[in-house]
Scaffold this motif. Structure first.
Motif, short mmCIF file in Angstrom:
data_model
loop_
_atom_site.label_atom_id
_atom_site.label_comp_id
_atom_site.label_asym_id
_atom_site.label_seq_id
_atom_site.Cartn_x
_atom_site.Cartn_y
_atom_site.Cartn_z
N VAL A 144 0.85 -1.19 0.00
CA VAL A 144 0.00 0.00 0.00
C VAL A 144 0.89 1.24 0.00
CG1 VAL A 144 -1.89 -1.14 1.22
CG2 VAL A 144 -0.17 0.10 2.53
N ALA A 145 0.36 2.33 -0.55
CA ALA A 145 1.02 3.63 -0.47
C ALA A 145 -0.04 4.65 -0.07
CB ALA A 145 1.65 4.01 -1.81
N VAL A 146 0.34 5.56 0.80
CA VAL A 146 -0.61 6.50 1.38
C VAL A 146 -0.25 7.92 0.94
CG1 VAL A 146 -1.64 7.37 3.50
CG2 VAL A 146 -0.92 4.98 3.36
N PHE A 147 -1.27 8.63 0.41
CA PHE A 147 -1.12 10.01 -0.04
C PHE A 147 -2.22 10.86 0.60
CE2 PHE A 147 0.83 7.41 -3.23
CZ PHE A 147 1.91 8.13 -3.70
N GLY A 148 -1.93 12.12 0.85
CA GLY A 148 -2.90 12.98 1.50
C GLY A 148 -3.95 13.51 0.54
N GLU A 149 -5.17 13.64 1.03
CA GLU A 149 -6.25 14.19 0.22
C GLU A 149 -6.12 15.70 0.03
OE1 GLU A 149 -10.09 13.16 1.69
OE2 GLU A 149 -9.94 11.06 1.05
N LYS A 150 -5.24 16.36 0.78
CA LYS A 150 -5.06 17.80 0.55
C LYS A 150 -4.65 18.05 -0.89
CE LYS A 150 -1.48 20.28 1.74
NZ LYS A 150 -1.24 21.15 0.54
N ASP A 151 -3.77 17.20 -1.41
CA ASP A 151 -3.39 17.27 -2.83
C ASP A 151 -4.34 16.35 -3.60
OD1 ASP A 151 -0.77 18.90 -2.72
OD2 ASP A 151 -0.48 17.37 -1.19
N TYR A 152 -5.58 16.77 -3.71
CA TYR A 152 -6.63 15.86 -4.16
C TYR A 152 -6.46 15.46 -5.63
CZ TYR A 152 -11.20 13.71 -4.63
OH TYR A 152 -12.21 12.80 -4.86
N GLN A 153 -6.15 16.42 -6.48
CA GLN A 153 -5.96 16.07 -7.89
C GLN A 153 -4.77 15.12 -8.04
OE1 GLN A 153 -5.25 19.37 -10.57
NE2 GLN A 153 -5.72 18.15 -12.38
N GLN A 154 -3.72 15.36 -7.30
CA GLN A 154 -2.56 14.46 -7.32
C GLN A 154 -2.97 13.05 -6.92
OE1 GLN A 154 1.54 15.49 -5.70
NE2 GLN A 154 0.74 14.26 -4.02
N LEU A 155 -3.80 12.93 -5.87
CA LEU A 155 -4.26 11.62 -5.43
C LEU A 155 -5.02 10.90 -6.54
CD1 LEU A 155 -4.79 9.48 -3.23
CD2 LEU A 155 -6.74 10.87 -2.49
N GLN A 156 -5.87 11.62 -7.27
CA GLN A 156 -6.62 11.00 -8.35
C GLN A 156 -5.69 10.60 -9.50
OE1 GLN A 156 -9.86 10.23 -7.78
NE2 GLN A 156 -9.28 11.10 -5.81
N VAL A 157 -4.70 11.43 -9.78
CA VAL A 157 -3.74 11.12 -10.84
C VAL A 157 -2.96 9.86 -10.50
CG1 VAL A 157 -1.60 11.91 -11.94
CG2 VAL A 157 -3.54 13.48 -11.69
N ILE A 158 -2.49 9.76 -9.26
CA ILE A 158 -1.70 8.60 -8.85
C ILE A 158 -2.56 7.34 -8.82
CG2 ILE A 158 -0.43 7.60 -6.91
CD1 ILE A 158 0.54 10.52 -6.36
N SER A 159 -3.79 7.46 -8.37
CA SER A 159 -4.69 6.30 -8.38
C SER A 159 -4.90 5.80 -9.81
CB SER A 159 -6.04 6.68 -7.75
OG SER A 159 -5.88 7.01 -6.39
N ARG A 160 -5.10 6.71 -10.74
CA ARG A 160 -5.26 6.32 -12.15
C ARG A 160 -3.98 5.73 -12.70
NH1 ARG A 160 -8.54 4.18 -15.23
NH2 ARG A 160 -10.13 5.56 -14.33
N LEU A 161 -2.86 6.33 -12.37
CA LEU A 161 -1.56 5.86 -12.87
C LEU A 161 -1.32 4.41 -12.48
CD1 LEU A 161 1.77 7.81 -12.62
CD2 LEU A 161 1.64 5.52 -11.68
N THR A 162 -1.55 4.07 -11.21
CA THR A 162 -1.28 2.70 -10.77
C THR A 162 -2.22 1.70 -11.44
OG1 THR A 162 -2.65 3.03 -8.81
CG2 THR A 162 -0.30 3.40 -8.57
#
Length: 286
Positions: A144-162
């Motif tokens: 698992v890898a954990v990212f903060g929701e404060k950078d919400y667009q980044q979180l969505q980009v990384i989720s899509r990337l993986t």
């Protein structure tokens, strides 16, 4: 006791030892200057794995010329102490040369949730983020890898990337941690003057109000424009965007979409003094 490594080879030796012991690994990528928001991500990671690695790397490829790469806050010694107290096993702190050796020429290109918002104002940003995150995930191969929701667009980009690249890591988002007055915790908050710090919470207040207005039936585009005017009147030097978007695709929502119950996120970014602040929220739970 936390261990620190600066080379991929020693990092992978640690990963191999963990795997041979049947342990699950979690990764929390950071750029350091850790605050309680980062540390809650570490706590979340520990609930999902036996061993936690935290990366500390101020990634030069996501900074454009003239941005704050050189002055970005750094405190590795203090960060290590905070992580040790939180039970982190490994601090992965590579040098730029280790991450981007001579001849490095590969990048990750993006579409989908990476388009618009941050990309409109920092077109270099997500290419740099996606490339370094891909490297981090392949270096550690965490469960698992954990990212903060404060950078919400980044979180969505990384989720899509993986998902798109079949990287076998579960991406988990950690809730935004806020100061008592609602300001989202950020390493860059240290740049704010005393006067600017008093104004900064208006970003969160305004995003909440925009969300309530959209839920009440106001036109999203009109609501966004009104929110931008309010932030400028409060003292922000520039507003890059206030956006009412679909929570996953980040596509613009209409009043009909909102009435139909489409998942929703209100996002904002602006410059206060010389500091760029971002925030976001789900107006149905804010």
């Amino acid at each position: 006791m936390i261990e620190t490594t600066r080379t991929v080879s020693t990092l992978r030796s640690w990963v191999k030892t963990c795997r041979q012991s049947g342990k699950r690994i979690a990764l929390v990528p950071t750029m350091g200057a850790l605050h309680e928001g980062h540390l809650t991500l570490v706590d979340l990671a520990r609930r999902h794995a036996d061993e936690v690695a935290v990366s500390l790397f101020v990634n030069p490829t996501q900074f454009a010329p003239g941005e704050d790469l050189d002055r970005y806050p750094r405190d590795e010694q203090g960060d290590r102490a905070k992580l040790d107290a939180r039970g982190v096993s490994m601090l992965w702190a590579p040098t730029p040369d280790e991450m981007y050796p001579d001849g490095f020429s590969t990048t990750v290109s993006l579409d989908g949730p990476a388009l618009g918002l941050e990309t409109d104002h920092r077109p270099h940003f997500f290419g740099g983020v996606a490339t370094v995150v891909t490297k981090l995930l392949l270096q550690v191969l965490p469960d698992v890898a954990v990212f903060g929701e404060k950078d919400y667009q980044q979180l969505q980009v990384i989720s899509r990337l993986t998902r798109d690249l079949d990287i076998p890591t579960q991406i988990i988002g950690g809730s935004t941690i806020r100061e008592p007055d609602g300001l989202a915790m950020s390493s860059r908050n240290a740049y704010l003057s005393k006067e600017e710090r008093q104004v900064a919470p208006v970003l969160n207040i305004t995003l909440k109000a925009a969300g309530r207005a959209a839920l009440a039936g106001d036109d999203p585009r009109t609501t966004e424009t009104k929110a931008i005017s309010q932030l400028l009147a409060a003292g922000f030097a520039r507003i890059d965007y206030v956006a009412i978007r679909h929570a996953e695709s980040l596509a613009p929502l209409t009043s009909a979409d909102i009435k139909a119950g489409q998942p929703m996120r209100v996002l904002g970014a602006g410059v206060l003094g010389k500091t760029r602040l971002i925030d976001n929220l789900d107006p149905r739970s804010a």
